[in-house]
Motif scaffolding. Structure first.
Motif, PDB file in Angstrom:
ATOM      1  N   GLU A   1       1.195   5.064  -9.405  1.00  0.00           N
ATOM      2  CA  GLU A   1       0.475   4.292 -10.424  1.00  0.00           C
ATOM      3  C   GLU A   1       0.486   2.811 -10.080  1.00  0.00           C
ATOM      4  OE1 GLU A   1       0.543   5.009 -14.624  1.00  0.00           O
ATOM      5  OE2 GLU A   1       1.931   6.702 -14.373  1.00  0.00           O
ATOM      6  N   THR A   2       1.624   2.349  -9.552  1.00  0.00           N
ATOM      7  CA  THR A   2       1.759   0.940  -9.176  1.00  0.00           C
ATOM      8  C   THR A   2       0.835   0.594  -8.017  1.00  0.00           C
ATOM      9  OG1 THR A   2       4.061   0.902  -9.938  1.00  0.00           O
ATOM     10  CG2 THR A   2       3.397  -0.818  -8.400  1.00  0.00           C
ATOM     11  N   ILE A   3       0.746   1.469  -7.023  1.00  0.00           N
ATOM     12  CA  ILE A   3      -0.172   1.241  -5.899  1.00  0.00           C
ATOM     13  C   ILE A   3      -1.594   1.091  -6.421  1.00  0.00           C
ATOM     14  CG2 ILE A   3      -1.145   2.209  -3.783  1.00  0.00           C
ATOM     15  CD1 ILE A   3       1.488   3.828  -3.481  1.00  0.00           C
ATOM     16  N   PHE A   4      -2.006   2.020  -7.282  1.00  0.00           N
ATOM     17  CA  PHE A   4      -3.354   1.999  -7.857  1.00  0.00           C
ATOM     18  C   PHE A   4      -3.582   0.689  -8.612  1.00  0.00           C
ATOM     19  CE2 PHE A   4      -6.766   2.892 -10.756  1.00  0.00           C
ATOM     20  CZ  PHE A   4      -7.563   3.840 -10.126  1.00  0.00           C
ATOM     21  N   LEU A   5      -2.596   0.292  -9.417  1.00  0.00           N
ATOM     22  CA  LEU A   5      -2.705  -0.931 -10.213  1.00  0.00           C
ATOM     23  C   LEU A   5      -2.864  -2.156  -9.321  1.00  0.00           C
ATOM     24  CD1 LEU A   5      -2.465  -2.568 -12.864  1.00  0.00           C
ATOM     25  CD2 LEU A   5       0.032  -2.448 -12.581  1.00  0.00           C
TER      26      LEU A   5
ATOM     27  N   GLN B   1      13.336  10.287  -9.392  1.00  0.00           N
ATOM     28  CA  GLN B   1      12.943   9.278 -10.373  1.00  0.00           C
ATOM     29  C   GLN B   1      13.545   7.913 -10.040  1.00  0.00           C
ATOM     30  OE1 GLN B   1      14.087  10.877 -14.197  1.00  0.00           O
ATOM     31  NE2 GLN B   1      12.770  12.674 -13.957  1.00  0.00           N
ATOM     32  N   VAL B   2      14.817   7.902  -9.650  1.00  0.00           N
ATOM     33  CA  VAL B   2      15.484   6.639  -9.328  1.00  0.00           C
ATOM     34  C   VAL B   2      14.859   6.005  -8.088  1.00  0.00           C
ATOM     35  CG1 VAL B   2      17.653   5.569  -8.605  1.00  0.00           C
ATOM     36  CG2 VAL B   2      17.651   7.267 -10.451  1.00  0.00           C
ATOM     37  N   LEU B   3      14.595   6.808  -7.061  1.00  0.00           N
ATOM     38  CA  LEU B   3      13.972   6.263  -5.858  1.00  0.00           C
ATOM     39  C   LEU B   3      12.563   5.764  -6.171  1.00  0.00           C
ATOM     40  CD1 LEU B   3      14.030   5.615  -2.891  1.00  0.00           C
ATOM     41  CD2 LEU B   3      13.376   7.975  -2.386  1.00  0.00           C
ATOM     42  N   ASP B   4      11.859   6.470  -7.029  1.00  0.00           N
ATOM     43  CA  ASP B   4      10.526   6.050  -7.445  1.00  0.00           C
ATOM     44  C   ASP B   4      10.572   4.665  -8.081  1.00  0.00           C
ATOM     45  OD1 ASP B   4       7.631   6.787  -8.041  1.00  0.00           O
ATOM     46  OD2 ASP B   4       8.367   6.383 -10.062  1.00  0.00           O
TER      47      ASP B   4
ATOM     48  N   CYS C   1      12.886   2.395  -7.606  1.00  0.00           N
ATOM     49  CA  CYS C   1      13.226   1.454  -6.528  1.00  0.00           C
ATOM     50  C   CYS C   1      11.967   0.963  -5.830  1.00  0.00           C
ATOM     51  CB  CYS C   1      14.140   2.120  -5.494  1.00  0.00           C
ATOM     52  SG  CYS C   1      15.884   2.081  -5.891  1.00  0.00           S
ATOM     53  N   LEU C   2      11.071   1.898  -5.533  1.00  0.00           N
ATOM     54  CA  LEU C   2       9.823   1.541  -4.863  1.00  0.00           C
ATOM     55  C   LEU C   2       8.957   0.667  -5.763  1.00  0.00           C
ATOM     56  CD1 LEU C   2       8.964   5.023  -3.287  1.00  0.00           C
ATOM     57  CD2 LEU C   2       9.944   3.049  -2.113  1.00  0.00           C
TER      58      LEU C   2
ATOM     59  N   PRO D   1      13.287  -0.688   6.279  1.00  0.00           N
ATOM     60  CA  PRO D   1      12.059   0.106   6.229  1.00  0.00           C
ATOM     61  C   PRO D   1      11.705   0.589   4.818  1.00  0.00           C
ATOM     62  CG  PRO D   1      13.307   0.707   8.165  1.00  0.00           C
ATOM     63  CD  PRO D   1      14.170  -0.235   7.372  1.00  0.00           C
ATOM     64  N   MET D   2      12.715   0.890   3.988  1.00  0.00           N
ATOM     65  CA  MET D   2      12.432   1.269   2.609  1.00  0.00           C
ATOM     66  C   MET D   2      11.735   0.122   1.868  1.00  0.00           C
ATOM     67  SD  MET D   2      13.250   4.382   1.902  1.00  0.00           S
ATOM     68  CE  MET D   2      13.167   4.220   0.138  1.00  0.00           C
ATOM     69  N   PHE D   3      12.171  -1.093   2.152  1.00  0.00           N
ATOM     70  CA  PHE D   3      11.533  -2.278   1.577  1.00  0.00           C
ATOM     71  C   PHE D   3      10.068  -2.334   2.026  1.00  0.00           C
ATOM     72  CE2 PHE D   3      12.757  -6.985   0.597  1.00  0.00           C
ATOM     73  CZ  PHE D   3      11.620  -7.129  -0.184  1.00  0.00           C
TER      74      PHE D   3
END
Length: 451
Positions: free
Chosen positions: A96-100, A230-233, A235-236, A407-409
């Motif tokens: 959703e954040t990417i889309f936004l 959910q937690v990793l989501d 974080c992203l 890389p996660m960043f």
């Protein structure tokens, strides 16, 4: 042919006596009012552009007076706190954040389903890409692999130099979808080559979210809990964007103004993020905490932790840089909203996974360091924990290896880079070209036989 080690010795021998070359009289920076780091003397960034993508604030200003406020972060006008609250219980908050960020609006349910389908379709790498590009030249630094793979993907694009908004959007979505796969395969190849571990390659599943696919691709047994995803989501989500002035995003703007291709631009952004002063701070936190544990008898004692952190500030222990990593921010003072959000999720994960004592140590570091830094440096503005204090801890609990912290960043931040690149191209800004003043001396050429 010389090896790199031999060449290094030869060059260093040749350069003896030139150690001071290139150093400029530091007083000249003040004399000419140079905005070092593109910052004014009060620490504020020099205004170099306008954006509608995100807003980052740690102060309110009235009549020229700046007053610290609890940190605020907005994505396309939406508060990060409200977004995260709305994503509660979801594993698709990042999508959703990417889309936004890219389209300027939150998706409807139908739009999100279609968007997930598109990302799932784009996620697999080209045929034999893993074998020929990643596995044949593994690297000890996964950021290096990301950069190399991004540049190589240029050759797989039928029109790579096309910088129309529609084509750049397609390129951006492709890279956003593939970053987790490249990073995971790069890490597995690294383990196989340098750690003599079994090579484990799982294919991404198109129906899974980005967070779910990351956990699936990294684990020998590709399973995970709902809470872990959910937690990793989240974080992203909190790492996805942070204004146009941070180093890697500004790099994106600078390179985009030259008119170059998306792949070259993103490779430059990755190079910026790779630097330990930008993308590697959460790893520094982990290393500092490990050193604290090794040198503090009772980590449950506020006083003993305080003594250690005071030694850190005095440059007596750890890396002797005088920095308590995970504390302080260029913009936020009272609080970093990303740190507060991650702290809440870190606590939930710790309770579920049995890491509460470890979580309490990070909380203790935060509490003790706040007052310690203010008193030691005699600063009047508050000092808060930043997002790096808890992000590395969360990754550790999720069993994400330290080699993948930066890389996660990058996986999280490429949507922000992409949004800023598109915004720059859409507004057709001038090529970014700040000035450097020459402070050397003009000299007369001396012929070879007279030197």
């Amino acid at each position: 042919m010389y090896s790199f080690e031999e060449l290094d010795k030869i060059v260093n021998e040749y350069l003896k006596g030139y150690d001071e070359s290139g150093k400029i009289d530091q007083s000249l920076y003040q004399k000419y009012d140079v905005k070092r780091g593109l910052r004014d003397s009060d620490g504020r960034g020099v205004l170099t552009g306008l954006t509608e993508i995100s807003d980052v604030s740690g102060f309110k200003e009235k009549d020229g007076v700046r007053t610290p406020i609890p940190g605020e972060l907005y994505y396309q006008g939406y508060s990060i706190r409200e977004l995260v609250k709305g994503f509660e219980g979801s594993k698709h908050g990042f999508e959703e954040t990417i889309f936004l960020l890219l389209y300027g609006e939150l998706p409807s349910k139908r739009q999100l389903e279609k968007f997930m389908e598109i990302l799932g379709t784009l996620r697999p790498l080209p045929e034999n890409f893993n074998r020929d590009i990643i596995m044949k030249s593994p690297s000890k630094n996964i950021m290096n692999i990301l950069e190399r793979c991004v540049l190589t993907l240029y050759s797989y694009d039928y029109d790579p130099d096309n910088i129309s908004i529609s084509h750049v959007m397609t390129q951006s979505l492709s890279l956003i979808a593939r970053f987790p796969v490249i990073a995971a395969y790069g890490y597995q190849s690294y383990r196989h080559k340098f750690m003599d571990s079994s090579l484990i390659i799982h294919r991404p599943k198109p129906e899974l979210s980005t967070a779910e696919n990351i956990l699936r691709l990294l684990r020998p047994d590709p399973t995970f809990t709902e809470l872990e995803a959910q937690v990793l989501d989240i974080c992203l989500v909190v790492h996805a964007e942070h204004g146009g002035g941070n180093n890697s995003t500004f790099t994106t703007h600078v390179i985009s103004t030259t008119g170059t291709d998306t792949y070259s631009t993103v490779a430059g952004s990755l190079g910026s993020l790779k630097g330990p002063r930008h993308g590697g701070a959460n790893l520094k936190v982990q290393q500092m905490v490990a050193d604290l544990k090794a040198n503090v008898a009772n980590t449950e004692s506020d006083e003993e932790v305080r003594v250690y952190l005071e030694k850190v500030l005095k440059k007596e222990v750890f890396d002797k840089a005088g920095l308590i990593y995970g504390m302080g921010h260029a913009i936020y003072t009272i609080s970093d909203p990303r740190a507060e959000i991650l702290k809440e999720y870190a606590k939930r994960l710790s309770e579920a996974e049995g890491y509460m004592k470890e979580f309490e140590l990070y909380d203790r570091i935060e509490r003790v360091a706040k007052d310690l830094i203010s008193n030691y440096r005699n600063v009047h503005k508050p000092v808060c924990a930043n997002v790096d204090l808890y992000s590395g801890f969360v990754y550790s609990v999720l069993k994400i290896p330290v080699e993948l912290f930066t890389p996660m960043f990058a996986i999280a931040r490429i949507p922000g880079w992409s949004a800023h690149r598109i915004e720059e191209l859409a507004n057709k800004g001038k090529i970014i070209r700040p000035a450097y003043k020459y402070v050397g001396k003009h000299r007369t050429y001396v012929p070879m036989d007279e030197r």
